[in-house]
Design a protein around this motif. Structure first.
Motif, PDB file in Angstrom:
ATOM      1  N   TYR A  27      68.547 -28.216  -2.878  1.00 40.44           N
ATOM      2  CA  TYR A  27      69.756 -27.719  -3.546  1.00 40.44           C
ATOM      3  C   TYR A  27      70.033 -26.266  -3.161  1.00 40.44           C
ATOM      4  N   LEU A  30      71.574 -26.292   0.284  1.00 43.80           N
ATOM      5  CA  LEU A  30      72.952 -26.774   0.226  1.00 43.80           C
ATOM      6  C   LEU A  30      73.885 -25.828  -0.524  1.00 43.80           C
ATOM      7  N   LEU A  32      73.920 -25.411  -3.844  1.00 43.35           N
ATOM      8  CA  LEU A  32      74.266 -25.887  -5.180  1.00 43.35           C
ATOM      9  C   LEU A  32      73.751 -24.942  -6.255  1.00 43.35           C
ATOM     10  N   ASN A  65      78.294 -37.575  -5.299  1.00 46.16           N
ATOM     11  CA  ASN A  65      77.501 -37.094  -4.170  1.00 46.16           C
ATOM     12  C   ASN A  65      77.365 -35.573  -4.256  1.00 46.16           C
ATOM     13  N   GLU A  67      78.173 -33.131  -2.221  1.00 45.20           N
ATOM     14  CA  GLU A  67      79.357 -32.339  -1.857  1.00 45.20           C
ATOM     15  C   GLU A  67      80.352 -32.310  -3.011  1.00 45.20           C
ATOM     16  N   ARG A  70      78.971 -29.933  -5.549  1.00 47.69           N
ATOM     17  CA  ARG A  70      79.161 -28.547  -5.125  1.00 47.69           C
ATOM     18  C   ARG A  70      80.580 -28.091  -5.430  1.00 47.69           C
ATOM     19  N   ARG A  71      81.546 -28.955  -5.158  1.00 48.70           N
ATOM     20  CA  ARG A  71      82.953 -28.625  -5.412  1.00 48.70           C
ATOM     21  C   ARG A  71      83.209 -28.452  -6.913  1.00 48.70           C
ATOM     22  N   THR A  74      81.758 -25.122  -8.031  1.00 47.68           N
ATOM     23  CA  THR A  74      82.592 -24.020  -7.554  1.00 47.68           C
ATOM     24  C   THR A  74      83.826 -23.863  -8.437  1.00 47.68           C
TER      25      THR A  74
END
Length: 138
Positions: A27, A30, A32, A65, A67, A70-71, A74
Protein backbone atom coordinates in the motif's frame (compact mmCIF):
# COMPACT_ATOMS: atom_id res chain seq x y z
CA UNK A 1 0.02 13.59 20.92
CA UNK A 2 -2.59 13.67 18.14
CA UNK A 3 -3.85 11.29 15.46
CA UNK A 4 -1.16 12.45 13.01
CA UNK A 5 1.82 11.63 15.25
CA UNK A 6 3.83 8.78 13.66
CA UNK A 7 4.42 6.33 16.51
CA UNK A 8 3.70 2.80 15.28
CA UNK A 9 6.28 0.53 13.65
CA UNK A 10 5.05 -1.51 10.70
CA UNK A 11 4.40 -4.66 12.76
CA UNK A 12 2.22 -2.80 15.27
CA UNK A 13 0.37 -0.84 12.56
CA UNK A 14 -0.29 -4.09 10.67
CA UNK A 15 -1.67 -5.69 13.82
CA UNK A 16 -3.89 -2.68 14.59
CA UNK A 17 -5.19 -2.64 11.00
CA UNK A 18 -5.69 -6.42 10.89
CA UNK A 19 -3.31 -6.86 7.96
CA UNK A 20 0.02 -8.46 7.13
CA UNK A 21 3.09 -6.14 7.19
CA UNK A 22 3.78 -7.00 3.55
CA UNK A 23 0.34 -5.60 2.65
CA UNK A 24 1.27 -2.32 4.31
CA UNK A 25 4.49 -2.20 2.28
CA UNK A 26 2.49 -2.75 -0.91
CA UNK A 27 0.00 0.00 0.00
CA UNK A 28 2.94 2.33 0.67
CA UNK A 29 4.43 1.55 -2.75
CA UNK A 30 1.05 2.22 -4.39
CA UNK A 31 0.59 5.48 -2.46
CA UNK A 32 -2.58 4.39 -0.67
CA UNK A 33 -1.10 5.04 2.75
CA UNK A 34 2.17 6.95 3.06
CA UNK A 35 3.71 6.65 6.51
CA UNK A 36 6.48 8.90 7.77
CA UNK A 37 10.06 7.62 7.78
CA UNK A 38 12.65 7.67 10.52
CA UNK A 39 16.25 8.69 9.93
CA UNK A 40 17.01 5.00 9.35
CA UNK A 41 14.24 4.85 6.67
CA UNK A 42 11.90 2.59 8.65
CA UNK A 43 8.20 3.31 8.41
CA UNK A 44 6.28 4.98 11.24
CA UNK A 45 2.48 4.97 11.10
CA UNK A 46 0.13 7.38 12.85
CA UNK A 47 -3.31 6.52 14.17
CA UNK A 48 -4.72 8.34 11.12
CA UNK A 49 -2.67 6.00 8.89
CA UNK A 50 -4.05 2.98 10.76
CA UNK A 51 -7.59 4.27 10.29
CA UNK A 52 -6.89 4.74 6.58
CA UNK A 53 -5.51 1.19 6.38
CA UNK A 54 -8.73 -0.10 7.96
CA UNK A 55 -10.73 1.88 5.39
CA UNK A 56 -8.67 0.36 2.55
CA UNK A 57 -9.34 -3.09 4.01
CA UNK A 58 -13.07 -2.38 4.25
CA UNK A 59 -13.25 -1.12 0.67
CA UNK A 60 -11.22 -4.09 -0.59
CA UNK A 61 -13.63 -6.45 1.18
CA UNK A 62 -16.51 -4.70 -0.63
CA UNK A 63 -14.87 -5.57 -3.96
CA UNK A 64 -13.19 -2.32 -5.00
CA UNK A 65 -9.84 -2.54 -6.71
CA UNK A 66 -6.80 -0.69 -5.37
CA UNK A 67 -6.88 2.03 -8.05
CA UNK A 68 -10.52 2.77 -7.23
CA UNK A 69 -9.65 2.91 -3.54
CA UNK A 70 -6.76 5.28 -4.25
CA UNK A 71 -9.13 7.57 -6.15
CA UNK A 72 -11.71 7.49 -3.34
CA UNK A 73 -9.08 8.35 -0.72
CA UNK A 74 -7.77 11.22 -2.87
CA UNK A 75 -11.28 12.64 -3.27
CA UNK A 76 -12.03 12.27 0.45
CA UNK A 77 -8.85 14.21 1.25
CA UNK A 78 -9.87 16.96 -1.17
CA UNK A 79 -13.35 17.16 0.38
CA UNK A 80 -11.84 17.44 3.86
CA UNK A 81 -9.50 20.23 2.72
CA UNK A 82 -12.33 22.11 1.02
CA UNK A 83 -14.60 21.73 4.05
CA UNK A 84 -11.85 23.15 6.26
CA UNK A 85 -11.44 26.08 3.85
CA UNK A 86 -15.21 26.75 3.88
CA UNK A 87 -15.20 26.77 7.71
CA UNK A 88 -12.25 29.17 7.65
CA UNK A 89 -13.99 31.53 5.22
CA UNK A 90 -17.28 31.38 7.13
CA UNK A 91 -15.45 32.27 10.32
CA UNK A 92 -13.66 35.18 8.62
CA UNK A 93 -16.96 36.42 7.20
CA UNK A 94 -18.68 36.19 10.58
CA UNK A 95 -15.80 38.08 12.23
CA UNK A 96 -15.97 40.77 9.55
CA UNK A 97 -19.71 41.21 9.94
CA UNK A 98 -19.41 41.54 13.71
CA UNK A 99 -16.65 44.14 13.42
CA UNK A 100 -18.52 46.37 10.97
CA UNK A 101 -21.18 48.54 12.53
CA UNK A 102 -24.16 49.42 10.36
CA UNK A 103 -24.25 46.24 8.31
CA UNK A 104 -25.26 46.75 4.74
CA UNK A 105 -27.46 44.96 2.26
CA UNK A 106 -26.64 44.95 -1.42
CA UNK A 107 -29.03 45.07 -4.37
CA UNK A 108 -28.36 44.33 -8.02
CA UNK A 109 -29.94 46.48 -10.72
CA UNK A 110 -31.09 45.13 -14.08
CA UNK A 111 -27.94 46.55 -15.65
CA UNK A 112 -25.83 44.42 -13.31
CA UNK A 113 -24.62 47.24 -11.10
CA UNK A 114 -24.53 46.44 -7.40
CA UNK A 115 -25.65 49.13 -4.99
CA UNK A 116 -25.31 49.25 -1.24
CA UNK A 117 -28.38 49.83 0.90
CA UNK A 118 -28.33 50.68 4.59
CA UNK A 119 -29.66 47.89 6.81
CA UNK A 120 -33.45 48.00 7.00
CA UNK A 121 -33.83 49.81 3.65
CA UNK A 122 -35.68 48.25 0.73
CA UNK A 123 -34.74 48.53 -2.92
CA UNK A 124 -36.79 51.21 -4.72
CA UNK A 125 -37.79 49.20 -7.76
CA UNK A 126 -39.45 45.81 -7.79
CA UNK A 127 -37.13 44.45 -10.48
CA UNK A 128 -34.08 44.74 -8.22
CA UNK A 129 -32.85 41.65 -6.44
CA UNK A 130 -31.83 42.04 -2.82
CA UNK A 131 -29.08 39.65 -1.77
CA UNK A 132 -28.54 39.16 1.94
CA UNK A 133 -27.47 36.58 4.43
CA UNK A 134 -28.91 36.56 7.93
CA UNK A 135 -26.38 36.75 10.74
CA UNK A 136 -26.37 33.60 12.83
CA UNK A 137 -25.07 33.80 16.36
CA UNK A 138 -23.82 30.71 18.16
Amino acid sequence: MDVNTPIFAIAMAAELAGMHPQTLRQYDRLGLVSPDRTAGKSRRYSMRDVEQLREVGRLTAEGLNLEGIRRILTLEDQVAQLAARVRELESALADEMLQRPGRRVFAAKESGYVISLPAGTRAQRSNELVVWRPVLFD
